[in-house]
Design an enzyme around this catalytic site. Structure first.
Site, PDB file in Angstrom:
ATOM      1  N   ASP A   1      10.294   7.889  19.362  1.00 32.42           N
ATOM      2  CA  ASP A   1       9.748   7.891  18.013  1.00 32.42           C
ATOM      3  C   ASP A   1      10.850   8.129  16.977  1.00 32.42           C
ATOM      4  O   ASP A   1      10.984   7.404  15.978  1.00 32.42           O
ATOM      5  CB  ASP A   1       8.750   9.070  17.973  1.00 32.42           C
TER       6      ASP A   1
ATOM      7  N   GLU B   1       6.552   8.530   9.119  1.00 33.16           N
ATOM      8  CA  GLU B   1       5.755   9.607   9.713  1.00 33.16           C
ATOM      9  C   GLU B   1       6.593  10.831  10.095  1.00 33.16           C
ATOM     10  O   GLU B   1       6.123  11.954   9.988  1.00 33.16           O
ATOM     11  CB  GLU B   1       5.023   9.081  10.958  1.00 33.16           C
TER      12      GLU B   1
ATOM     13  N   ASP C   1       5.547   3.467  10.509  1.00 36.91           N
ATOM     14  CA  ASP C   1       5.132   4.275  11.652  1.00 36.91           C
ATOM     15  C   ASP C   1       6.078   3.894  12.791  1.00 36.91           C
ATOM     16  O   ASP C   1       6.001   2.781  13.333  1.00 36.91           O
ATOM     17  CB  ASP C   1       3.672   4.015  12.038  1.00 36.91           C
TER      18      ASP C   1
ATOM     19  N   THR D   1       1.171   6.842  20.043  1.00 36.00           N
ATOM     20  CA  THR D   1       2.044   7.597  20.963  1.00 36.00           C
ATOM     21  C   THR D   1       1.337   7.869  22.292  1.00 36.00           C
ATOM     22  O   THR D   1       1.971   7.894  23.344  1.00 36.00           O
ATOM     23  CB  THR D   1       2.489   8.941  20.343  1.00 36.00           C
TER      24      THR D   1
ATOM     25  N   SER E   1      -3.084   1.923  18.878  1.00 39.03           N
ATOM     26  CA  SER E   1      -2.136   1.461  17.847  1.00 39.03           C
ATOM     27  C   SER E   1      -2.696   0.362  16.947  1.00 39.03           C
ATOM     28  O   SER E   1      -3.759  -0.207  17.197  1.00 39.03           O
ATOM     29  CB  SER E   1      -0.824   0.971  18.459  1.00 39.03           C
TER      30      SER E   1
ATOM     31  N   ASP F   1      -0.611   4.170   9.324  1.00 39.06           N
ATOM     32  CA  ASP F   1      -1.422   3.658  10.431  1.00 39.06           C
ATOM     33  C   ASP F   1      -2.139   2.353  10.072  1.00 39.06           C
ATOM     34  O   ASP F   1      -2.807   1.764  10.937  1.00 39.06           O
ATOM     35  CB  ASP F   1      -2.470   4.696  10.857  1.00 39.06           C
TER      36      ASP F   1
HETATM   37  P1  AMP Z   1      -5.073   4.507  17.496  1.00 36.17           P
HETATM   38  O1  AMP Z   1      -3.950   4.291  18.460  1.00 36.17           O
HETATM   39  O2  AMP Z   1      -5.512   3.284  16.773  1.00 36.17           O
HETATM   40  O3  AMP Z   1      -6.194   5.273  18.085  1.00 36.17           O
HETATM   41  O4  AMP Z   1      -4.493   5.405  16.334  1.00 36.17           O
HETATM   42  C1  AMP Z   1      -3.387   6.221  16.484  1.00 36.17           C
HETATM   43  C2  AMP Z   1      -3.154   6.929  15.186  1.00 36.17           C
HETATM   44  O5  AMP Z   1      -4.283   7.716  14.867  1.00 36.17           O
HETATM   45  C3  AMP Z   1      -2.023   7.919  15.277  1.00 36.17           C
HETATM   46  O6  AMP Z   1      -0.804   7.336  14.965  1.00 36.17           O
HETATM   47  C4  AMP Z   1      -2.384   8.974  14.285  1.00 36.17           C
HETATM   48  O7  AMP Z   1      -1.637   8.831  13.081  1.00 36.17           O
HETATM   49  C5  AMP Z   1      -3.846   8.742  14.009  1.00 36.17           C
HETATM   50  N1  AMP Z   1      -4.563   9.963  14.291  1.00 36.17           N
HETATM   51  C6  AMP Z   1      -4.702  10.616  15.438  1.00 36.17           C
HETATM   52  N2  AMP Z   1      -5.416  11.741  15.291  1.00 36.17           N
HETATM   53  C7  AMP Z   1      -5.702  11.804  13.995  1.00 36.17           C
HETATM   54  C8  AMP Z   1      -6.388  12.751  13.190  1.00 36.17           C
HETATM   55  N3  AMP Z   1      -6.927  13.852  13.736  1.00 36.17           N
HETATM   56  N4  AMP Z   1      -6.481  12.486  11.863  1.00 36.17           N
HETATM   57  C9  AMP Z   1      -5.970  11.350  11.335  1.00 36.17           C
HETATM   58  N5  AMP Z   1      -5.314  10.428  12.049  1.00 36.17           N
HETATM   59  C10 AMP Z   1      -5.174  10.659  13.344  1.00 36.17           C
HETATM   60 MG    MG Z   2       0.336   6.179  13.865  1.00 40.96          MG
END
Ligand code: AMP
Ligand code: MG
Length: 333
Positions: free
Chosen positions: A51, A74, A129, A134, A247, A277
């Site tokens: 990262d 980020e 990002d 991750t 992602s 994001d």
């Molecule tokens: P996804 O892989 O589409 O599920 O989204 C991943 C992204 O969700 C991560 O990079 C985080 O920035 C975001 N994310 C994870 N947990 C939270 C949270 N509690 N509040 C806001 N964003 C979140």
């Molecule tokens: Mg993200």
């Protein structure tokens, strides 16, 4: 491209180089993880190293190609400073130097700290990002390196590296590139050509019937309310099961017509979204002929600072099914 094609944003070449370089670094870390058999262990240091190396490589190259344009990113250097973090810092530097041999520790830390811009509705800034998804990265699954350029609150250019999506020619690793008003293309990731040499235009699907909709959503149930999307899918008579992936590769999948709908429904843990994001991904879908809004049908407002604080959830679609989704949501509320 022909003479009538609108001009690509001038920053795109630098953005493409920066994202490709970062993806080489993140792929090397993920592939070592797979070979070492350490996936899904609780040690998060490999993803931290990848990262941070990604952020150093992108922001340092943007500093050269697009000097003077600030960035929102980020990460920052706090997790690698101090004697107790010497091991992680050295490992990050090793990954950075594979791409940027003359990088000093000082220059790498400065690049890491170049992403603290507050954002806002005027002026230009990059949004990065360095590894979105991750958790997917650690599972050996989807993640993305996502870079957007915002001007006066609107995303005007994007370069999104998706190492686990095919490039369209059977090779794993796709780089999606969009320029506002000009279009969106997919390029091979492991290559050096630009949009004009090797970009293949992509467009969203033309499926109109909600029953044929392919829905994608987060793999992680903390990131989106999967029970609400299941109810919505029922209300729309969507026949297939949702495809769950990490992602903002989900935006790329909708942009290239491999899904019609990406839903992100706020959960208690994830009430408001970070702009990194969504910014780069949203432009891919819009330039492919699709539509992006929040759950109330409002456009995403990237001029509110580091968060999407004026919006509630996200719907990205091929455009044709968007109004049906909005009406189904409105009927519940
Ligand atoms: P996804 O892989 O589409 O599920 O989204 C991943 C992204 O969700 C991560 O990079 C985080 O920035 C975001 N994310 C994870 N947990 C939270 C949270 N509690 N509040 C806001 N964003 C979140
Ligand atoms: Mg993200």
């Amino acid at each position: 491209m022909d003479d009538t094609t609108p001009i690509l944003h001038e920053a795109l070449d630098g953005m493409i180089r920066a994202v490709r370089s970062a993806c080489r670094a993140t792929r090397a870390v993920q592939s070592d993880l797979v070979h070492a058999g350490t996936l899904e262990k609780s040690d998060r240091s490999p993803v931290t190293i990848a990262d941070l190396a990604s952020q150093v490589l992108v922001l340092s190259q943007l500093g050269v190609h697009c000097p003077g344009v600030p960035a929102i990113a980020e990460e920052d250097s706090s997790v690698v400073r101090g004697d107790e973090n010497e091991g992680v810092r050295a490992a990050m530097l090793e990954r950075v130097r594979a791409e940027w041999p003359e990088a000093t520790e000082e220059a790498a830390l400065a690049a890491l700290d170049a992403g603290g811009h507050p954002g806002g509705s005027t002026g230009s800034f990059f949004v990065l990002d360095p590894i979105d998804g991750t958790k997917g990265f650690l599972r050996g699954m989807h993640y993305a390196v996502a870079l957007g350029l915002v001007e006066n609150g609107q995303v005007v250019a994007s370069a999104v590296g998706c190492p686990h999506l095919e490039d369209g020619d059977g090779e794993m690793g796709a780089l999606f590139v969009a320029s506002a008003g000009a279009g969106v293309w997919v390029l091979p990731m492991a290559s050096s050509g630009g949009v004009a040499d090797e970009g293949a235009a992509v467009c969203s699907s033309t499926t109109m019937d909600p029953r044929d909709v392919r829905l994608c959503e987060s793999f992680e149930s903390a990131h989106t309310d999967q029970s609400v999307s299941a109810r919505l899918a029922d209300a729309l008579n969507i026949a297939g099961e949702p495809v769950r992936m990490d992602s903002l590769a989900k935006y790329a999948v909708v942009a290239r017509g491999a899904a019609e709908l990406y839903l992100r429904i706020p959960t208690i843990q994830a009430r408001s979204e970070w702009i990194w994001d969504h910014a780069a991904g949203a432009l891919l879908v819009e330039e492919a002929g699709g539509r992006v809004s929040d759950l109330d049908g409002e456009p995403l407002d990237f001029g509110q600072g580091r968060k999407l604080s004026a919006n509630h959830g996200v719907i990205a679609s091929n455009g044709d099914v968007h109004d049906s989704v909005l009406s189904a949501i409105a009927q519940w509320e």
